[in-house]
Structures are given as structure tokens and as C-alpha cells.
Design a protein around this motif. Structure first.
Motif, short mmCIF file in Angstrom:
data_model
loop_
_atom_site.label_atom_id
_atom_site.label_comp_id
_atom_site.label_asym_id
_atom_site.label_seq_id
_atom_site.Cartn_x
_atom_site.Cartn_y
_atom_site.Cartn_z
N LYS A 158 -8.44 32.41 12.18
CA LYS A 158 -8.46 31.14 11.97
C LYS A 158 -9.88 31.35 11.56
O LYS A 158 -10.73 31.82 11.82
CB LYS A 158 -9.09 30.12 13.08
CG LYS A 158 -7.94 30.27 14.28
CD LYS A 158 -6.47 29.67 13.45
CE LYS A 158 -5.67 29.36 15.02
NZ LYS A 158 -4.68 28.97 14.17
N GLU A 192 -12.93 24.28 12.88
CA GLU A 192 -12.97 22.58 13.19
C GLU A 192 -11.99 22.71 13.96
O GLU A 192 -11.37 23.73 13.63
CB GLU A 192 -12.37 22.25 11.72
CG GLU A 192 -13.78 22.20 11.20
CD GLU A 192 -14.76 21.29 11.14
OE1 GLU A 192 -14.78 20.34 11.88
OE2 GLU A 192 -15.85 21.91 11.13
N ALA A 193 -11.76 21.56 15.24
CA ALA A 193 -10.61 21.79 15.63
C ALA A 193 -9.16 21.23 15.26
O ALA A 193 -8.46 22.25 16.14
CB ALA A 193 -10.92 20.55 16.72
N GLN A 194 -9.08 21.19 14.16
CA GLN A 194 -8.00 20.23 13.84
C GLN A 194 -7.68 22.35 13.21
O GLN A 194 -6.50 22.75 13.02
CB GLN A 194 -7.62 19.43 12.51
CG GLN A 194 -7.82 18.36 13.61
CD GLN A 194 -7.34 17.30 12.64
OE1 GLN A 194 -7.54 17.24 11.15
NE2 GLN A 194 -6.68 16.49 12.73
N GLU A 195 -8.59 23.43 13.04
CA GLU A 195 -8.54 24.27 12.10
C GLU A 195 -7.12 25.36 13.24
O GLU A 195 -6.52 25.96 13.08
CB GLU A 195 -8.71 25.38 11.91
CG GLU A 195 -8.74 26.65 11.84
CD GLU A 195 -8.48 27.26 10.23
OE1 GLU A 195 -7.82 26.36 9.83
OE2 GLU A 195 -7.95 28.39 10.26
N TRP A 197 -6.57 23.47 16.75
CA TRP A 197 -5.36 23.29 17.28
C TRP A 197 -4.07 22.31 16.86
O TRP A 197 -3.47 21.51 17.33
CB TRP A 197 -5.69 22.67 18.05
CG TRP A 197 -6.99 23.16 19.40
CD1 TRP A 197 -8.01 22.61 19.33
CD2 TRP A 197 -6.72 23.96 19.83
NE1 TRP A 197 -8.71 23.55 19.71
CE2 TRP A 197 -7.67 24.65 20.51
CE3 TRP A 197 -5.76 25.03 20.36
CZ2 TRP A 197 -8.42 25.46 20.98
CZ3 TRP A 197 -6.10 25.74 21.02
CH2 TRP A 197 -7.03 26.35 21.60
N GLY A 198 -4.82 22.24 15.53
CA GLY A 198 -3.41 20.74 14.56
C GLY A 198 -4.03 20.13 14.58
O GLY A 198 -5.12 18.97 15.09
N ASP A 199 -2.75 19.80 14.34
CA ASP A 199 -2.80 17.35 14.89
C ASP A 199 -3.23 16.49 16.11
O ASP A 199 -3.59 15.58 15.48
CB ASP A 199 -1.99 16.46 13.77
CG ASP A 199 -1.54 16.73 12.58
OD1 ASP A 199 -2.73 17.42 12.28
OD2 ASP A 199 -0.44 16.72 11.90
N ALA A 201 -5.98 17.79 17.44
CA ALA A 201 -7.20 17.43 17.69
C ALA A 201 -7.48 16.61 16.73
O ALA A 201 -7.57 16.22 16.06
CB ALA A 201 -7.85 19.04 17.18
N PRO A 203 -10.06 14.85 14.07
CA PRO A 203 -10.57 15.76 13.16
C PRO A 203 -12.21 16.05 13.11
O PRO A 203 -12.30 17.09 12.61
CB PRO A 203 -10.57 14.28 12.12
CG PRO A 203 -9.03 13.77 12.22
CD PRO A 203 -9.69 13.69 13.87
#
Lengths: 219, 221
Positions: A158, A192-195, A197-199, A201, A203
Motif C-alpha cells: 500500500k 489513507e483509509a480508502q487506500e 480498505w477501499g470504499d 472506509a 475518505p
């Protein structure tokens, strides 16, 4: 090692049950295990990384079934035998086998306050400058060592950003196996949480992970 | 799915099976620990009084009241807060705290825009000198697995619903840095003394699973 101790992001690991007015120890034996682990650690035959790794080596199903201090007890028992403090026979019978006593003196009660106050600092000095600077984009390497590591699975591969440089610290991947401290720079890396866990998380949310230089590539 | 058992559940079960009102039979690890301690004492490897001193230190001296003093001072003294956020180890040492499992400290500040939460996904790292020993839930598989992937869900279970526009930062203590959350002071407490403020600061607020409430109105920051 890709063990069950590396829990970040897993599902189905049970509920969180806060306890009102929780005691420091729930049983006397927990307090004694805690103290014996600290007192035996004071001999310096192993280190915190080795001791963590020993607990990681408990077979996964047992690890999950055990309580925290049961894991400490299991890890400690293994370390005591591995480092020659006890024989397997002594451990099994609880009876000391006559033989030469170890010469190292036990941690005495009057040294306990100093032992606690001093701790066991893991920071070291180094002449090499940090490879990364705050604000720099990095990627956690996709490492899967069979031994001890502090690179959690959920950040491998990641991309993140260096938030701060913590300094130079003992490298757990070698230290746990008593193969030297090999100190390296450690960075707080913001993912970043979305990096991660994806969507699912939110933003703007983020996870900060402390990572050794060898775990990172420049982006 | 069933929850992973831990010592509390086991304790309850054993209470039903073996507790006949007076004496409770020791659980298996209790016997093993007793045997191990006695063996190590006979071999001269541990001093039982040193064990007593270690237990006493963490049962009675070292605990979240230490961290609460640090936070209260940071609330009252902006220069101290600046030092705490720049070099937490040194600032916490000024208050007389430090050492084992707090050799290297980082303080992270909650603001109206940012909420911080601390976890150790790989084991159970925790800042002993300021918070004492970790509670069972902090060491539980449920918390360690979920805090990084679903921090808002975890906080909701602790009764804390954060506004969507607030940023949540989760700090995973993977190295030898230990984290202390500096919560926001509750409203209407500006007149309070450092000592009074310290009495409001909870362990959970310094881990980041709670906020500090106003003692008068119950209001949150």
C-alpha cells in the motif's frame, strides 16, 4: 511471519467487551506471570522482539483460545527452556534437577523501581541520514518473511506518506532472532483509509503505522 | 459466531462449576504459574519480593492517573502542551513519568477536526508509564482487528458517534513508540485547577475511545 497475531483488518475475531471498573489483574496468577516475565527479562538473555515472536509461534488455534496472560505463560515457558534456565523435565515436573546453579543473580526487590524507571530503550544512534523525509510518498514493501516482522499484512503493497521521522531504532526482524540490532530509521507513515480498505472506509480517515526504513520503497 | 473466550468468561464458567460458596479451586494456569514460580525461586532465578514489587507498582502506583496529570497540565499550560506534542518523552519525564513500555512516547492531540485512536494490531503495545497496564478489551482480538478497518464502528460501540466531517486518525503502535491521546477539554472547565481537571480525564479518553465530559453539564467538547 504471516501469523494469526497480525490481526489488523480481520473480520469475525469476536466482540469488544469493555468492563466497568476493571481490575489491573483478574487473577493472582496473571499478576505473577506478568512479574515473572519482567523479572526473567531482566537477565537480558532475550529481548522484547524475541519474546513477542515466541508468543507468535504458539499454534494459531491455541493462540486464539488462550487469554492474554496464558499466552505470556506459554511464551515464557518456551523461552526459559530455549535459553537454558530450565530443562523440559524441570518444566514438566516442577522440581529442580540438581546441577550447577546459574550464576546470574535474580533481579532483587530493591532494583525493581530502577528497572521500571529505566525501561529498555530501543532508540539507537546512526550516522546515516534518513532515506525519507516528511511529506514524501512511499510504498510498504510486499515482504512475507517467515520470521518475526513488525510490518503488518494490511499495509503491504500500500502507498502512504511519511508523516514524521521518529529516529533510529533496533530492527525487530533481526533482533527477535538474536541476529543483531541492525538499527534503522523508523517513520510514521500515513495511509489513507480508502487506500487500505477501499470504499467501505470514510475518505478523510487515515491509519498511521510506524515502519522501519527497510519496509519501505520510495514512490 | 461465538466470541473468543478470554479470562473473564472462563472465570465465570469456573465460578459456576467449582465455586461452592467459599473456596474456589484454582484454574489450570494458576497451578502451573505457582509451580513455575516456585521452581524459579528454588533455582535462585527470581526473588519473590521482586515479583511482589513489580505487581505492586502496576496495581497501585502506575496507572491512568499519571496520564491524566499530563493531559491536565497540557490543557492549562500551552507551553507545556507544545513541548508534549513536540517531544512527548521529555515532556512526560518532566512530570516524573517514563521507563518500561514508555521509553519513547508520542502525544497526539484531538481537535474539533481530528479524533485520534490508538491500537496495537500485532500484539498489545500500550504506554505503561502514563496509562498502566492495558484493559482486556484493548488486548482483545475484536479490538485489534477492527480498530484499523472500522474505527467509527468501534467508537460507536463505546457510545461515541463522531460527526462525518471529523477526521479519524488511527495510530497502530507497530514499533517501540507508545501513543497518548490528548483529548479536548470539555466546555466550561476553563476555571478549574489542574488537579480538578486531572480528575476528569479517563483512561478511555487517552486511548481515544471516549471524550471527556463536562462534570457540570455532561456536555462533550
Amino acid at each position: 511471519m504471516n501469523g494469526v497475531h497480525d490481526m489488523g483488518g480481520m473480520h469475525g475475531m469476536g466482540s469488544i467487551q469493555p468492563e466497568e471498573n476493571e481490575p489491573v489483574f483478574h487473577h493472582r496468577w496473571e499478576a505473577r506471570v506478568f512479574a515473572v516475565v519482567r523479572a526473567m527479562g531482566a537477565f537480558g538473555r532475550w529481548n522484547i522482539d524475541a519474546s513477542r515472536h515466541q508468543r507468535e509461534l504458539i499454534p494459531a488455534a491455541e493462540q486464539l483460545r488462550m487469554s492474554y496472560y496464558e499466552r505470556w505463560l506459554a511464551g515464557l515457558s518456551q523461552l526459559l527452556v530455549r535459553h537454558g534456565f530450565l530443562s523440559t523435565q524441570e518444566l514438566a515436573t516442577g522440581k529442580p534437577v540438581p546441577g550447577p546453579m546459574m550464576l546470574a543473580p535474580a533481579l532483587p526487590a530493591d532494583k525493581v523501581p530502577g528497572f521500571i524507571a529505566g525501561g529498555s530503550p530501543a532508540a539507537r544512534t546512526s550516522n546515516s541520514p534518513p532515506r525519507f523525509r516528511p511529506g514524501q510518498r512511499v510504498r510498504a514493501r510486499n515482504l512475507n518473511p517467515i520470521g518475526h516482522t513488525r510490518l503488518p499484512r494490511y499495509v503491504r503493497g500500500k502507498a502512504g506518506m511519511v508523516d514524521r521521522v521518529h529516529g533510529v531504532f533496533v530492527f525487530p526482524d533481526t533482533n527477535a532472532h538474536l541476529r543483531g540490532e541492525s538499527p534503522q530509521h523508523v517513520y510514521s507513515v500515513r495511509f489513507e483509509a480508502q487506500e487500505l480498505w477501499g470504499d467501505v472506509a470514510v475518505p478523510r480517515d487515515a491509519v498511521y503505522v510506524d515502519l522501519w526504513e527497510g519496509y519501505l520503497d520510495a514512490l | 459466531m461465538t466470541d473468543i473466550p478470554h479470562s473473564r468468561e472462563q472465570d465465570r464458567d469456573q465460578g459456576q462449576d467449582h465455586d461452592h460458596g467459599k473456596q474456589r479451586l484454582p484454574s489450570d494456569p494458576a497451578l502451573r504459574v505457582m509451580a513455575l514460580e516456585s521452581l524459579l525461586v528454588q533455582k535462585g532465578l527470581v526473588d519473590p519480593q521482586a515479583l511482589d514489587a513489580l505487581v505492586e507498582a502496576y496495581e497501585h502506583r502506575i496507572g491512568p492517573h499519571n496520564g491524566a496529570k499530563v493531559v491536565a497540565r497540557a490543557w492549562k499550560d500551552p507551553a507545556y502542551k507544545a513541548r508534549l506534542l513536540t517531544d512527548a518523552t521529555a515532556a512526560i519525564a518532566e512530570m516524573g513519568f517514563g521507563g518500561l513500555q514508555g521509553e519513547h512516547m508520542v502525544a497526539v492531540e484531538n481537535t474539533p477536526a481530528v479524533h485520534n485512536l490508538v491500537v496495537c494490531t500485532l500484539c498489545s503495545c500500550y504506554p505503561y508509564p502514563v496509562l498502566g497496564l492495558p484493559p482486556v478489551w484493548y488486548k482483545s482480538a475484536g479490538y485489534r482487528s477492527r480498530a484499523v478497518i472500522d474505527p467509527r464502528g468501534v467508537l460507536r460501540e463505546f457510545g461515541l458517534e463522531l460527526p462525518a466531517e471529523m477526521q479519524v486518525r488511527v495510530w497502530d503502535s507497530t514499533a517501540e513508540l507508545r501513543y497518548l491521546v490528548v483529548p479536548q477539554p470539555p466546555p466550561g472547565t476553563e476555571h478549574m485547577s489542574e488537579e480538578q481537571l486531572a480528575s476528569l480525564v479517563t483512561r478511555d479518553a487517552m486511548i481515544g475511545v471516549a471524550l471527556v465530559r463536562s462534570p457540570a453539564t455532561g456536555e462533550l467538547p
